[in-house]
Write a protein that holds these residues in place. Structure first.
Motif, PDB file in Angstrom:
ATOM      1  N   ALA A 195      -6.629 -10.395   5.601  1.00 48.23           N
ATOM      2  CA  ALA A 195      -7.687  -9.495   6.082  1.00 48.23           C
ATOM      3  C   ALA A 195      -7.083  -8.328   6.861  1.00 48.23           C
ATOM      4  N   GLN A 196      -6.123  -8.619   7.729  1.00 49.05           N
ATOM      5  CA  GLN A 196      -5.448  -7.552   8.474  1.00 49.05           C
ATOM      6  C   GLN A 196      -4.675  -6.640   7.530  1.00 49.05           C
ATOM      7  N   LEU A 197      -4.024  -7.228   6.534  1.00 49.24           N
ATOM      8  CA  LEU A 197      -3.272  -6.429   5.566  1.00 49.24           C
ATOM      9  C   LEU A 197      -4.205  -5.516   4.782  1.00 49.24           C
ATOM     10  N   ASP A 198      -5.306  -6.057   4.277  1.00 50.76           N
ATOM     11  CA  ASP A 198      -6.250  -5.254   3.496  1.00 50.76           C
ATOM     12  C   ASP A 198      -6.822  -4.109   4.336  1.00 50.76           C
ATOM     13  N   SER A 199      -7.140  -4.390   5.579  1.00 54.48           N
ATOM     14  CA  SER A 199      -7.693  -3.366   6.467  1.00 54.48           C
ATOM     15  C   SER A 199      -6.677  -2.244   6.694  1.00 54.48           C
ATOM     16  N   TYR A 200      -5.440  -2.624   6.926  1.00 57.08           N
ATOM     17  CA  TYR A 200      -4.387  -1.630   7.149  1.00 57.08           C
ATOM     18  C   TYR A 200      -4.161  -0.788   5.897  1.00 57.08           C
ATOM     19  N   MET A 201      -4.123  -1.416   4.734  1.00 54.17           N
ATOM     20  CA  MET A 201      -3.894  -0.671   3.497  1.00 54.17           C
ATOM     21  C   MET A 201      -5.040   0.306   3.231  1.00 54.17           C
ATOM     22  N   ARG A 202      -6.270  -0.133   3.465  1.00 52.25           N
ATOM     23  CA  ARG A 202      -7.418   0.780   3.286  1.00 52.25           C
ATOM     24  C   ARG A 202      -7.308   1.973   4.231  1.00 52.25           C
ATOM     25  N   GLU A 203      -6.922   1.700   5.447  1.00 52.27           N
ATOM     26  CA  GLU A 203      -6.776   2.767   6.447  1.00 52.27           C
ATOM     27  C   GLU A 203      -5.705   3.766   6.023  1.00 52.27           C
ATOM     28  N   MET A 204      -4.586   3.272   5.527  1.00 50.84           N
ATOM     29  CA  MET A 204      -3.504   4.158   5.121  1.00 50.84           C
ATOM     30  C   MET A 204      -3.889   4.981   3.891  1.00 50.84           C
ATOM     31  N   LEU A 205      -4.558   4.360   2.941  1.00 51.90           N
ATOM     32  CA  LEU A 205      -4.923   5.060   1.719  1.00 51.90           C
ATOM     33  C   LEU A 205      -5.997   6.121   1.957  1.00 51.90           C
TER      34      LEU A 205
END
Length: 306
Positions: A195-205
């Motif tokens: 969940a933390q990884l997905d949130s971070y990736m969405r934020e970066m993209l």
């Protein structure tokens, strides 16, 4: 007679001492035979996911600038394979090595990172980044590089090997957080679950930090289409299709890769071929030798203890 001052340790020794101290202080447990890291990283075929991770990394202007200036993988097919061999060796040592090997490998990476620093050159796509300083020791850049692998390797495992449960995906993230003390990142800096990884990736993209520049495109072409890549056509073609097809659509378009219905069919075809080939191979041909040696070592240790 005036005594000479003690010689200062060389950079590698200095980094080894620092990594060892941080590792002890952090209390991060080492992974073992029951870990998800051993399950996933032992499979040779997951290397096919590194192309996706690298292109994600190169979408960050600072990473692209650092690779452009300091990496020597371009120029020949042999250079590409040397770089792959070194990267695979480091990954295997960090996953399956004993404590001494893990410390030595991390220290070697940190020593190389000492030299990777500079400024981002101007680009049409993002002129305001021109002149910004970058360093391979920057925790922000390290988190981005780490996250691209943390997402791409399990994704490739699920495409070509088999499904992972949500708990396994979470554990893979948690186990990989040992990279914080190994590379000197702040404690709690890396994602601990999917969940933390997905949130971070969405934020970066979505956040505007990632911009595919002309440098990014040139490096991506060098990764996927090195000189004389046709000599190893099946391997490179599979990686090209899997890499381009699994990229986020916005980055795929920014890199200038077309993706049509026939490309989607090729993606499905190559995925099926690789899954079948992997399933038909004996474990000795589809798992890294270092992983198999560690299996044997762990089994012998268990016998001795009991």
């Amino acid at each position: 007679m005036v005594p000479r001052p003690a010689a200062s340790p060389d950079p590698l020794q200095r980094h080894q001492a620092a990594v060892r101290a941080r590792l002890v202080q952090s209390g991060h447990p080492r992974t073992g035979p029951d870990s998800v890291s051993w399950k996933v990283n032992r499979e040779m075929i997951v290397v096919a996911g590194w192309g996706r991770a690298i292109l994600l990394q190169l979408a960050h202007p600072a990473v692209a600038a650092g690779v452009h200036r300091h990496s020597a993988f371009r120029g020949s097919l042999r250079a590409s394979f040397r770089r792959l061999h070194a990267t695979v060796g480091a990954m295997l040592s960090l996953t399956f090595g004993d404590t001494g090997q893990v410390i030595a490998t991390a220290a070697g990476i940190n020593t190389v990172h000492d030299r990777v620093r500079g400024t981002v050159p101007p680009s049409q796509e993002r002129p305001r980044t021109a002149g910004e300083a970058y360093s391979a020791h920057d925790p922000g850049l390290q988190r981005w590089v780490h996250a691209t692998l943390l997402e791409s390797i399990p994704l490739t495992y699920e495409l070509l090997v088999g499904p992972l449960t949500p708990r396994e995906r979470d554990r893979y993230c948690a186990e990989a957080a040992i990279m914080e003390p190994l590379l000197g990142m702040p404690d709690g800096w890396l994602p601990r679950d999917s969940a933390q990884l997905d949130s971070y990736m969405r934020e970066m993209l979505a956040g505007g930090t990632l911009v595919v520049t002309d440098t990014s495109r040139a490096l991506a072409r060098a990764v996927l289409y090195p000189p004389h890549w046709g000599v190893a056509w099946p391997a490179f073609r599979a990686v090209q299709v899997l890499t381009i097809g699994s990229l986020p659509p916005s980055l795929r378009q920014a890199y200038g890769f077309e993706w049509r219905a026939r490309d989607a069919r090729a993606f499905a075809r190559w995925t099926a071929i690789l899954r079948t080939l992997r399933r038909l191979l004996p474990s000795i041909a589809r798992e890294w030798p270092m992983a198999r040696r560690r299996d044997l070592s762990s089994a012998l240790t268990e016998v001795v203890v009991h």
